[in-house]
Scaffold this active site. Structure first.
Site, PDB file in Angstrom:
ATOM      1  N   CYS A 208       0.802  -1.220   0.000  1.00  0.00           N
ATOM      2  CA  CYS A 208       0.000   0.000   0.000  1.00  0.00           C
ATOM      3  C   CYS A 208       0.836   1.271   0.000  1.00  0.00           C
ATOM      4  CB  CYS A 208      -0.932  -0.004   1.209  1.00  0.00           C
ATOM      5  SG  CYS A 208      -2.131  -1.366   1.198  1.00  0.00           S
ATOM      6  N   HIS A 287      12.720   0.733   5.090  1.00  0.00           N
ATOM      7  CA  HIS A 287      12.468  -0.672   4.746  1.00  0.00           C
ATOM      8  C   HIS A 287      12.994  -1.555   5.871  1.00  0.00           C
ATOM      9  CE1 HIS A 287      11.780  -4.228   2.433  1.00  0.00           C
ATOM     10  NE2 HIS A 287      11.615  -3.584   1.296  1.00  0.00           N
ATOM     11  N   HIS A 371      -1.295  19.705   7.625  1.00  0.00           N
ATOM     12  CA  HIS A 371      -2.220  18.654   7.197  1.00  0.00           C
ATOM     13  C   HIS A 371      -1.526  17.297   7.227  1.00  0.00           C
ATOM     14  CE1 HIS A 371      -4.830  21.901   5.865  1.00  0.00           C
ATOM     15  NE2 HIS A 371      -3.820  22.397   5.171  1.00  0.00           N
ATOM     16  N   HIS A 375      -2.329   6.791   5.557  1.00  0.00           N
ATOM     17  CA  HIS A 375      -2.916   5.729   4.741  1.00  0.00           C
ATOM     18  C   HIS A 375      -4.135   5.124   5.427  1.00  0.00           C
ATOM     19  CE1 HIS A 375      -3.622   2.129   2.525  1.00  0.00           C
ATOM     20  NE2 HIS A 375      -3.100   1.340   3.437  1.00  0.00           N
ATOM     21  N   HIS A 404     -14.186   5.727   5.312  1.00  0.00           N
ATOM     22  CA  HIS A 404     -15.641   5.567   5.372  1.00  0.00           C
ATOM     23  C   HIS A 404     -16.269   5.626   3.985  1.00  0.00           C
ATOM     24  CE1 HIS A 404     -19.831   6.989   5.937  1.00  0.00           C
ATOM     25  NE2 HIS A 404     -19.798   6.233   7.023  1.00  0.00           N
ATOM     26  N   ASN A 408     -10.443   1.026   1.913  1.00  0.00           N
ATOM     27  CA  ASN A 408      -8.985   0.983   1.722  1.00  0.00           C
ATOM     28  C   ASN A 408      -8.710   0.797   0.237  1.00  0.00           C
ATOM     29  OD1 ASN A 408      -6.262   0.430   1.608  1.00  0.00           O
ATOM     30  ND2 ASN A 408      -6.283  -1.169   3.153  1.00  0.00           N
TER      31      ASN A 408
END
Length: 480
Positions: A208, A287, A371, A375, A404, A408
């Site tokens: 993702c 990573h 802001h 994810h 909502h 995802n």
């Protein structure tokens, strides 16, 4: 620390160099005559002045040539699924009960419990193949979904920016779980008849957070190729990746993942500086794949019956927390004001020298960003980051509302969140945005953008028909 005392501390530390100029200027003014006398006594010749001028010009030229080219985000476009693809809770559960592949009562009950606590709404969408009973998980249907979401986003991007397909110099597309031959980048090139010397890259299997990896790759390419446009496409294709077995750890993605795609136009052209929405400040990638537990916490595998799916291990949140710590340790010095960096450094020194059990100081990232785009991987992910970063409900509102409304959507979720902030009219010139995402492997990646101009709420787009309804109250449990 009391608020008034903390503000005074921040003012002094953050403006230390400016405050230091005051006594320096006074000292110079007091010694002005001595300094001028010293300069006159050196007897500079024309040759000296010529050499000095040459060195100054050479140094400035070298600085200008070697500094990184600015990378601008001109605009971006999102895929908005048709209402006919909507999957309500009732519809999802009805399909689960009727479909022979989900007929196991325990599996259906488990998915119902996940949906009740997921934070998803009734407007999220699944591709046509998953509306059939049983689902039609064919290569042809997967291709159809990919072309729908990618081409729709690209068409919208061309319309919004006014660029032509043949103007694209660099194309980067990321899709983790669907990697056909010819590649998805090849399908884009074929569809829009993009010129043959395009530099194209197809990223797969990167989870993702792959959207920010794509941005990082595009940025590096734009540093090398002057006066260029780069398009980054982020999506996930659900059709071939729906899990049809009974393993609970592999049923969870069925409940959370939904359709989505984003197409982003990046540029290093100076002519785009005024019209661009944002300027890219930093990309920081972490990573943790060298650690076995991190490497295996999200994996695509087969269950005992041969059904392929994505398995989420129970220690996922702990692994994500460790990756987040590493990432914020790397990004902190780049973005935090000096006052926060000093407190963090003193905390580390104290833990090392005096007491390892001292509570580590968590920097206040609200001092660095206006802001936050976290994810929208799930309610637990947003809750954990809000807690760890000490964010307010308003600062995670974009992430919760995106989960909502759209679910995802994997690597494209960050762009739906950014669009939410814009649609609310909250994005002002000079505002800083932190995008942060997690991915299999295990990875935590961040991107920092600075707003180029105050952005008006768009008249069209993914949020245009529903933004007035948001934010909505999302209960802890929705009884189905």
């Amino acid at each position: 620390m009391a608020p008034a005392l903390k503000r005074s501390y921040q003012f002094v530390v953050d403006n230390f160099l400016k405050l230091l100029l005051i006594p320096t200027a006074l000292a110079i003014s007091n010694k002005y005559e001595e300094i001028m006398h010293l300069c006159n006594s050196m007897h500079f010749t024309s040759l000296h002045l010529l050499c000095a001028s040459f060195l100054i010009i050479y140094a400035l030229t070298l600085l200008l040539v070697s500094r990184p080219r600015p990378v601008y985000l001109v605009d971006y476009a999102l895929f908005k699924p048709p209402r006919s693809y909507r999957v309500s809770f009732a519809g999802f559960m009805e399909h689960a009960r009727m479909g022979r592949l989900f007929s196991e009562p325990k599996s259906v009950h488990f998915m119902m419990k996940i949906l009740e606590r997921s934070g998803l709404g009734e407007e999220t969408c699944l591709p046509p193949a998953l509306h059939y009973i049983p689902p039609t998980l064919t290569m042809a249907m997967a291709r159809e979904e990919a072309e729908l979401v990618i081409f729709s986003a690209m068409d919208s991007l061309f319309s919004k920016t006014g660029i032509k397909p043949k103007q694209i110099d660099i194309l980067v597309l990321n899709c983790s779980l669907f990697s056909p031959t010819p590649s998805l980048t090849a399908s884009v090139i074929n569809k829009y008849k993009i010129r043959s010397n395009i530099k194209s890259f197809n990223l797969s299997g990167m989870g993702c957070s792959a959207g920010l990896i794509s941005v990082d790759l595009a940025r590096d390419l734009l540093q090398r190729h002057h006066n260029s446009y780069a398009v980054v496409i982020s999506t996930e294709i659900l059709t071939p990746n729906s899990y049809l077995g009974k393993e609970r750890a592999m049923l969870l993605p069925n409940c959370l993942f939904r359709m989505g795609a984003a197409a982003v136009l990046l540029s290093n052209r100076s002519s785009d500086r005024r019209r661009a929405k944002y300027r890219l400040s930093h990309v920081v990638r972490t990573h943790k794949g060298a650690d076995d537990k991190s490497y295996g916490c999200v994996s695509q595998e087969e269950d005992d019956e041969g059904n392929v799916g994505i398995k989420l291990n129970i220690d996922l949140m702990a692994v994500a927390g460790e990756a987040l710590k590493s990432n914020i340790t790397a990004i902190g010095p780049l973005v935090l004001p000096a006052s926060e960096q000093l407190l963090f450094a003193l905390s580390l020194i104290g833990r090392k020298l005096f007491n390892p059990k001292w509570k580590a100081y968590v920097p206040d990232f609200k001092e660095a960003f206006e802001h936050f785009c976290i994810h929208a991987g799930g309610r637990a992910v947003i809750d954990e980051l809000q807690k760890n970063l000490r964010l307010t409900n308003e600062q995670v509102e974009a992430s919760r509302m995106t989960l909502h409304r759209f679910g995802n959507t994997s690597s494209s979720s960050l762009w739906y969140e950014l669009s939410y902030i814009e649609s609310k009219g909250r994005m002002k010139k000079g505002d800083r945005v932190w995008q942060i995402a997690f991915g299999s492997g295990f990875k935590c990646n961040s991107a920092v953008w600075k707003c180029n101009r105050t952005i008006k709420p768009p008249a069209e787009g993914a949020w245009a028909d529903c933004i007035d309804k948001y934010p909505v109250h999302i209960p802890e449990v929705v009884k189905l």
